[in-house]
Design an enzyme around this catalytic site. Structure first.
Site, PDB file in Angstrom:
ATOM      1  N   LYS A 217       5.610   2.679  13.797  1.00 32.59           N
ATOM      2  CA  LYS A 217       5.699   4.145  13.858  1.00 32.59           C
ATOM      3  C   LYS A 217       6.814   4.700  12.983  1.00 32.59           C
ATOM      4  CE  LYS A 217       3.099   5.132  18.001  1.00 32.59           C
ATOM      5  NZ  LYS A 217       3.070   5.537  19.411  1.00 32.59           N
ATOM      6  N   ARG A 252       1.713  -2.216  22.831  1.00 32.33           N
ATOM      7  CA  ARG A 252       0.572  -1.882  21.973  1.00 32.33           C
ATOM      8  C   ARG A 252       0.995  -2.088  20.525  1.00 32.33           C
ATOM      9  NH1 ARG A 252      -1.211   2.482  19.229  1.00 32.33           N
ATOM     10  NH2 ARG A 252      -3.457   2.875  19.186  1.00 32.33           N
TER      11      ARG A 252
END
Ligand code: 7PJ
Length: 272
Positions: A217, A252
């Site tokens: 991210k 995740r």
């Protein structure tokens, strides 16, 4: 196959399979069932405990997707994976019709970045009886990174999630089905994300399994001086290890093998 959420197995690895044409880090590679199957087989070999399949891109600025398009992207891939292996499948969706079709096709977890706030979503999840991950997001994907604001990010995110748990209980979803996720990167500055991460224990203390999604991210890109997405592996692994250490139940991730190695180290030290 049902997902074993018992704490002895934590942290579990959720391998990401995006079937969107525009996902920021692996967009468009896996939207053919055959390519998706290859990718899933590889993630299973590498140590994935479950696969998360999403047909709506929720990256900042992403456009909305219609129910028809989302169904057409996700369902054939779930069916193909289900024919190929018993790996548990999570469906990343906010739409009740997609939840229903996905579970009918073999998914056994619902991962909703809107925490069942779409009309009919709580009822669909209750009826389907599978575990449900409730994620916090401030705003909507298209605009959420414009100007995120909190007085106290930890208290506000926790309060939101607890309020969503109550809404779930109101429609008959039992506490043993609930997974919580602070929603890293969803309407949060780098500072908000870091504070939430440091205080992950507050979420773990609720007793609900906590899912953490930070893989590749932009938080990592920012902390490393605008590092491009292909060069965020080491940063992702460091955060995965910290999340495991702090008690996360599910991570995740895109890079399954590397994460499994990092978590093996984390587990070994914790069990010493
Ligand atoms: C998350 C997610 C996350 C949960 C995405 C990306 C953006 N679902 N779906 N948690 N992120 N539960 O992978 O960068 O953090 S899509």
């Amino acid at each position: 196959m049902a997902i074993d959420l018992s704490p002895e197995q934590w942290p579990l690895i959720m391998g990401i399979l995006n079937v969107t044409p525009d996902s920021f880090s692996d967009g468009g590679h896996f939207n053919q069932p055959s390519a998706a199957i290859e990718r899933v087989r590889r993630m299973i070999e590498e140590g994935a405990d479950m696969i998360d399949i999403g047909g709506e891109s929720t990256r900042p600025g992403a456009p909305a997707v219609s129910q028809e398009d989302e169904l057409a992207r996700v369902i054939p891939v779930i069916e193909a994976i289900r024919r190929d292996s018993p790996i548990p499948i999570s469906v990343d969706t906010s739409k009740p019709a997609v939840m229903r079709a996905a579970v009918a096709a073999g998914a056994s977890l619902i991962n909703d970045v809107r925490a069942l706030q779409e009309p009919g979503a709580p009822e669909a999840a209750a009826e389907l009886g599978v575990p449900i991950c409730l994620m916090h997001m401030q705003g909507q994907p298209r605009t959420m990174q414009a100007n995120p604001h909190y007085e106290d990010v930890v208290e506000e995110v926790l309060a939101f999630l607890l309020q969503r748990i109550e809404a779930c209980q109101g429609v008959g979803i039992t506490p043993d089905k609930v997974i919580l996720d602070p929603g890293f990167g969803f309407g949060k500055t780098a500072g908000h994300n870091l504070t939430l991460f440091r205080e992950l224990g507050r979420f773990v203390e609720t007793g609900y399994p906590v899912l953490v999604g930070v893989s590749r991210k932009s938080l990592i890109g920012k902390l490393l001086g605008e590092r491009p997405v292909e060069e965020r592996l080491a940063g992702s692994l460091a955060l995965a290890t910290l999340a495991g250490w702090l008690g996360a139940a599910i991570l995740r991730v895109h890079d399954v093998r590397e994460t499994a190695d990092a978590l093996a180290m984390c587990r070994a030290v914790q069990q010493a």
